[in-house]
Design an enzyme around this catalytic site. Structure first.
Site, PDB file in Angstrom:
ATOM      1  N   LYS A 111       1.136  -1.175  -0.194  1.00 45.27           N
ATOM      2  CA  LYS A 111      -0.138  -0.020   0.012  1.00 45.27           C
ATOM      3  C   LYS A 111       0.800   1.312  -0.082  1.00 45.27           C
ATOM      4  CE  LYS A 111      -4.262  -1.848   1.939  1.00 45.27           C
ATOM      5  NZ  LYS A 111      -5.024  -1.773   3.145  1.00 45.27           N
ATOM      6  N   LYS A 192      -7.020 -11.983  -6.742  1.00 44.81           N
ATOM      7  CA  LYS A 192      -8.193 -11.970  -5.864  1.00 44.81           C
ATOM      8  C   LYS A 192      -9.071 -10.952  -6.380  1.00 44.81           C
ATOM      9  CE  LYS A 192      -9.062 -11.765  -0.944  1.00 44.81           C
ATOM     10  NZ  LYS A 192      -8.698 -11.228   0.328  1.00 44.81           N
ATOM     11  N   LYS A 195     -13.132  -5.364  -4.389  1.00 46.62           N
ATOM     12  CA  LYS A 195     -14.123  -4.247  -4.697  1.00 46.62           C
ATOM     13  C   LYS A 195     -13.544  -2.948  -5.136  1.00 46.62           C
ATOM     14  CE  LYS A 195     -14.325  -3.217   0.495  1.00 46.62           C
ATOM     15  NZ  LYS A 195     -13.748  -4.332   1.177  1.00 46.62           N
TER      16      LYS A 195
END
Length: 329
Positions: A111, A192, A195
Site C-alpha cells: 500500500k 483475488k 471491490k
C-alpha cells in the site's frame, strides 16, 4: 464457549468473494462460538477517505452483515470507533511493537509502494488490529490468507506483552477457511476479487443490480477447451466460477462437474447467473428493509454497549500491567 473476533473495513460494498471468504463462515460460527463482529472504520482511515462516503459505507456494511445472516441475538455486531478501548489499546501495543517488524508487513509494503505520502497509521495498522482481537480474549480469528501475517504479529505482540508485563492475553489461533477462502477476479482469475478493482466487470458486489450480475458472469474469463472441470492450476477461470456456483447453490463441485459433463460454458454460465441472482435476491431485500431503519441503529447501539463492557475490562488490565494512571480503579 470459545470466542471469535473478526472485522471488515467499510471501504466499499463487499463482494461475493468477501461473503464466501468471510461472512458465510461468520454466519455458521455464530451458532457455536461467542462472536464479536466489528466494522473496523478506524482501519479504513489509514488511507484517504471521503467522510460522507465513509459514514454511508459503515451503515451499509452493518446492514449487509445482518442481511447475510448475522443474528444480533447470537453475535455482537458493533462499530470499532464506538468502542474507544480499541484506539487506546492500539496505542499501548504500538509501544510494544518494533518498527522493523511493522515495516516488514507485506500489506504496508504494497500500500505504500510508489506513494509520495504514507501515513503513520498505515504503518501502525497491525498493532491496532492486534488490539481489536486481544481486547475480547479471542481464541480464534477467521481470516483470509492475506491477513495471516498480521495475525502472526498479533500473537507475537500478545506473547511479548504477557512476558514483559503480565500474563493477561489469550493467544489467538488463526483459522483460514479450507474451501472458497480466495475468490478470484472474473476478468483475471490469477488475481483475488477486489471491490477496489478499476474494472467493474471483475467483481460482483453484494448490492449489484441483478441484471448487471448476469452480464458480469456471462462475460467472465474462462478458457478455450469448453470443459467444465475444477483444475485451479490449468483452468483458474472455470474453477473460480465452480467455487462460486457451489457456495451459492449448496451443490458440491464434483456434482456440478457431472451435471455439466458434455455441456458448454454458455449453458454453465447462464445457469450460474441464475443461481447467483437467486442467492443475492433475499439478501438485497433484507438489506433494503434495514438500511434506513431504526432497528439497525438499535442493534448497533446494543452491540457497542456489549463490546464496551468487555473491552474496557481488558483495557483496565492492560493499564494496570503497564503502570498507567493512578491505579485506583
Amino acid at each position: 464457549m470459545k470466542t471469535i473476533f473478526s472485522g471488515i473495513q467499510p471501504s466499499g460494498t463487499i463482494t461475493i468473494g468477501n461473503y464466501i471468504g468471510a461472512l458465510k463462515q461468520f454466519v455458521e460460527l455464530q451458532n457455536d462460538y461467542t462472536c464479536y463482529f466489528c466494522i473496523v472504520d478506524q482501519h479504513a482511515i489509514t488511507v484517504p477517505q471521503d467522510p460522507k462516503v465513509l459514514k454511508k459505507n459503515i451503515r451499509s456494511l452493518a446492514a449487509l452483515y445482518l442481511a447475510c445472516g448475522i443474528d444480533p441475538n447470537k453475535a455482537t455486531l458493533f462499530i470499532q470507533s464506538e468502542v474507544p478501548a480499541h484506539a487506546q489499546a492500539g496505542w499501548m501495543l504500538q509501544c510494544v511493537a518494533y518498527i522493523g517488524e511493522l515495516e516488514r508487513m507485506t500489506q504496508f509494503k504494497d500500500k505504500s509502494q510508489g506513494k509520495e505520502v504514507v501515513t503513520a497509521g498505515l504503518l501502525t495498522y497491525p498493532p491496532l488490529m492486534a488490539a481489536d482481537i486481544l481486547l475480547y480474549n479471542t481464541d480464534l480469528v477467521p481470516v483470509g490468507e492475506d491477513q495471516k501475517q498480521h495475525l502472526e504479529l498479533t500473537r507475537d505482540l500478545a506473547e511479548r506483552f504477557n512476558k514483559k508485563y503480565n500474563d493477561i492475553f489469550t493467544i489467538p489461533d488463526i483459522q483460514v477457511p479450507k474451501f472458497g477462502a480466495r475468490i478470484m477476479s472474473l476478468q483475471d482469475p490469477t488475481k483475488k476479487m477486489s471491490k477496489s478493482d478499476a474494472n467493474q466487470k471483475a467483481f460482483i458486489s453484494m448490492l449489484d443490480d441483478l441484471k448487471q450480475v448476469e452480464k458480469k458472469i456471462k462475460s467472465a474469463v474462462t478458457d478455450s477447451d469448453g470443459i467444465v472441470k475444477y483444475d485451479k492450476e490449468n483452468k483458474p477461470g472455470i474453477s473460480n466460477l465452480l467455487t462460486i456456483y457451489s457456495v451459492c447453490s449448496g451443490e458440491s463441485i464434483s456434482v456440478l462437474e457431472k451435471k455439466y459433463e458434455g455441456k458448454g460454458y454458455g449453458e454453465f454460465k447462464s445457469d450460474l447467473a441464475k443461481v447467483v441472482v437467486d442467492f443475492l435476491t433475499p439478501i438485497q431485500e433484507k438489506y433494503n428493509q434495514l438500511i434506513n431503519s431504526p432497528e439497525l441503529d438499535e442493534i448497533l447501539d446494543e452491540g457497542a454497549r456489549k463490546a464496551n463492557l468487555v473491552a474496557n475490562k481488558m483495557l483496565k488490565k492492560m493499564e494496570r500491567a503497564m503502570g498507567l494512571g493512578r491505579g485506583r480503579r
